[in-house]
Design an enzyme around this catalytic site. Structure first.
Site, short mmCIF file in Angstrom:
data_model
loop_
_atom_site.label_atom_id
_atom_site.label_comp_id
_atom_site.label_asym_id
_atom_site.label_seq_id
_atom_site.Cartn_x
_atom_site.Cartn_y
_atom_site.Cartn_z
N CYS A 294 -0.80 3.62 -6.70
CA CYS A 294 -1.66 3.03 -5.67
C CYS A 294 -1.93 1.61 -6.12
CB CYS A 294 -2.97 3.82 -5.58
SG CYS A 294 -4.24 3.01 -4.57
N CYS B 122 0.87 -1.17 0.00
CA CYS B 122 0.00 0.00 0.00
C CYS B 122 0.91 1.23 0.00
CB CYS B 122 -0.85 -0.04 1.27
SG CYS B 122 -1.88 1.41 1.51
N1 DGL Z 1 -3.92 0.62 -2.04
C1 DGL Z 1 -3.51 1.75 -1.36
C2 DGL Z 1 -2.33 2.46 -1.90
O1 DGL Z 1 -1.52 1.84 -2.56
C3 DGL Z 1 -4.44 2.48 -0.45
C4 DGL Z 1 -5.59 3.12 -1.07
C5 DGL Z 1 -6.53 3.68 -0.01
O2 DGL Z 1 -6.92 2.93 0.87
O3 DGL Z 1 -6.86 4.85 -0.14
O4 DGL Z 1 -2.16 3.63 -1.71
#
Ligand code: DGL
Length: 256
Positions: free
Chosen positions: A184, A73
């Site tokens: 993301c 993440c």
């Molecule tokens: N998948 C996440 C990232 O890479 C988080 C997205 C979120 O929860 O806003 O930033």
């Protein structure tokens, strides 16, 4: 040799785009995936909250005996990775960061788009990498509003998602970007829709999945932690949401 699992953590479904790479490349490694689910999306929440979620998630993965943790993440990495490395010095961590370096090094037009969450675009490491490699490159930073929600609700292919993606991506291309960074881990699930918006224009889309897989392999070697070649890998899916969410994680991981 170490047959313990590798832990992978995200706010929800996004980290499965990293999980897929590890599953493909490391067939004898057991994987425990934790998709928070309860507190998703993280993107515009306070740093304190995200830090709290990250710590509680890492605790849960360590309780499962994980030998290494991939913070799959970008948002949680930007906020928490430094703290996590200090708090658990014996655990190798792999973090995610928008792939601005390869984008800046390969752009021909000199214009690059980075789509990520608000928090990721404010991340210290991201801004440092940008300062280091972004000289002479125009970097357009855009928040992928509604992207995470679209993936979480399985509406990647709904018409409203397509128009959302178009609204976000089109101005970046119109500004002359020839590389778009998906910063993301949820966004690779929108890849088909993004490609449709790009059409036959020459715009390269980069995400961090493959680079992270390579980093995991090099750390497995560095710490002498690879599983036995004959280890029968186990796959587990955890969440702070409910059982139904855990089952959806499993199904998305295996593309069912
Ligand atoms: N998948 C996440 C990232 O890479 C988080 C997205 C979120 O929860 O806003 O930033």
């Amino acid at each position: 040799m170490n047959n313990n699992p590798i832990g992978i953590y995200d706010s929800g479904f996004g980290g499965l785009s990293v999980w897929r790479e590890l599953y493909r490349a490391l067939p004898n490694e057991s994987l425990v995936y934790l998709g928070d689910g309860k507190n998703c999306p993280y993107g515009s929440q306070s740093a304190d909250r995200i830090l709290y979620y990250a710590c509680q998630s890492v605790e849960r993965l360590l309780a499962k005996g994980c030998k290494m943790i991939v913070v799959a993440c970008n948002t949680a990495t930007a906020v928490a990775i430094k703290h996590l490395r200090e708090k658990y010095p014996a655990v190798p961590f792999v973090g995610l960061e928008p792939a601005v370096k390869p984008a800046c090094l390969t752009t021909r037009s000199g214009i690059v788009g980075v789509v990520a969450t608000e928090r990721s675009l404010q991340g210290e490491k991201f801004l440092n990498t940008l300062a280091r490699y972004g000289e002479g490159v125009e970097v357009i930073k855009v928040v992928g509003r509604g992207f995470v929600e679209a993936v979480e609700s399985n509406s990647e292919f709904e018409p409203q998602t397509e128009s959302l993606v178009k609204q976000t991506i089109e101005p970046i291309i119109a500004a002359g970007a020839d590389v778009i960074v998906l910063g993301c881990t949820h966004y690779p699930f929108l890849r088909e829709v993004i490609d449709k918006v790009i059409g036959d224009r020459v715009v390269r889309v980069i995400d961090s999945g493959e680079a992270v897989e390579k980093r995991v392999e090099s750390l497995l070697d560095e710490f002498d932690m690879r599983a036995n070649p004959d280890n029968e890998a186990q796959y587990e899916f955890l969440t702070f949401a409910d059982e139904a969410y855990a089952e959806r994680l499993r199904r998305k991981a295996f593309d069912e």
